[in-house]
Design a protein around this motif. Structure first.
Motif: not given
Length: 256
Positions: A212-219
């Motif tokens: 599955s494609v998982v959203p991950v927003a990171a700095r």
């Protein structure tokens, strides 16, 4: 232009036991999560890593963990909240001494190992770590997993939460890390990891172990320093990001 920080766990040797190539990784990363003596690292190791990070302009962060040298900080410990707060304060202070002698400072805090994973969900321990940072210096940013109890508790304590992703760790469909006890938890395909990191930064997506494609927003993006081939992996990741017009820079600003 996309911008991302590259961080790695450093300073994890102890006495005659050597782990990782700190010098080589300091030429690649922009932030160094330096062990503080509880899960790894001794005073001489901390001093050396802080000196060399300062020489290269790499930002230093306190990599705090459970008091667990035999288990490398990868075993959960049911520590009372007030004791955990004091343990974290102790570790930050120890590393700060060596950073200051090197002409720099501790610029952020990142929990290590089992503590990192525990406070994704553990309310009391997350609050205890946040309280330690708040008491020490409420201006210090803290690194953690997006959506974790830890980052929520940090924000509630008035701290600056910074979400990070992992270059070479497998993800579940819930956007948490696959346990190191499971096969395939750590990724070793250099080209595959580099391409994955570009997608993670530019599209804010990662493919989980179930496809599955998982959203991950990171700095910030963590490349592990204790894995075999860690230097080659980190170098490939940085090169791939720069080829994709991603600027690699520390999230915590100047180390001085």
């Amino acid at each position: 232009m996309n911008v991302i920080d590259l961080n790695a766990d450093l300073g994890e040797s102890f006495g005659r036991w050597s782990l990782g190539d700190d010098d080589a990784l300091l030429d690649v990363v922009t932030s160094a999560n330096v062990a503080c003596g509880f899960h790894a690292g001794d005073p001489s190791v901390l001093c050396r890593v802080c000196d060399r990070a300062a020489e290269r302009g790499v930002v230093i962060g306190a990599q705090v963990g459970y008091r667990d040298l035999p288990g490398f900080g990868r075993r959960f410990i049911d520590v009372a909240p007030d004791e955990l707060t004091n343990d974290v304060l102790y570790q930050i202070g120890a590393l700060e001494a060596f950073a200051r002698v090197a002409g720099t400072r501790v610029s952020y805090v990142k929990p290590h190992g089992a503590l990192y994973n525990a406070i994704v969900h553990h309310e009391e321990q997350a609050a205890a770590v946040a309280e330690a940072v708040r008491r020490y210096d409420r201006t210090l940013p803290v690194l953690g997993l997006p959506g974790s109890v830890w980052l929520r508790r940090a924000e509630e304590a008035g701290l600056q939460p910074v979400a990070e992703a992992f270059a070479d760790r497998a993800y579940t469909r819930e956007a948490t890390l696959v346990s190191r006890r499971e096969p395939g938890a750590v990724l070793h395909d250099v080209e595959g990891v580099a391409a994955r990191c570009v997608r993670l930064v530019t599209d804010q997506q990662v493919v989980a172990v179930d496809g599955s494609v998982v959203p991950v927003a990171a700095r910030s993006l963590c490349v592990h320093g204790d894995s075999p081939g860690a230097v080659a992996m980190a170098t490939a990741v940085r090169a791939a990001l720069e080829r994709a017009d991603v600027s690699v820079a520390p999230f915590a600003g100047s180390p001085s």
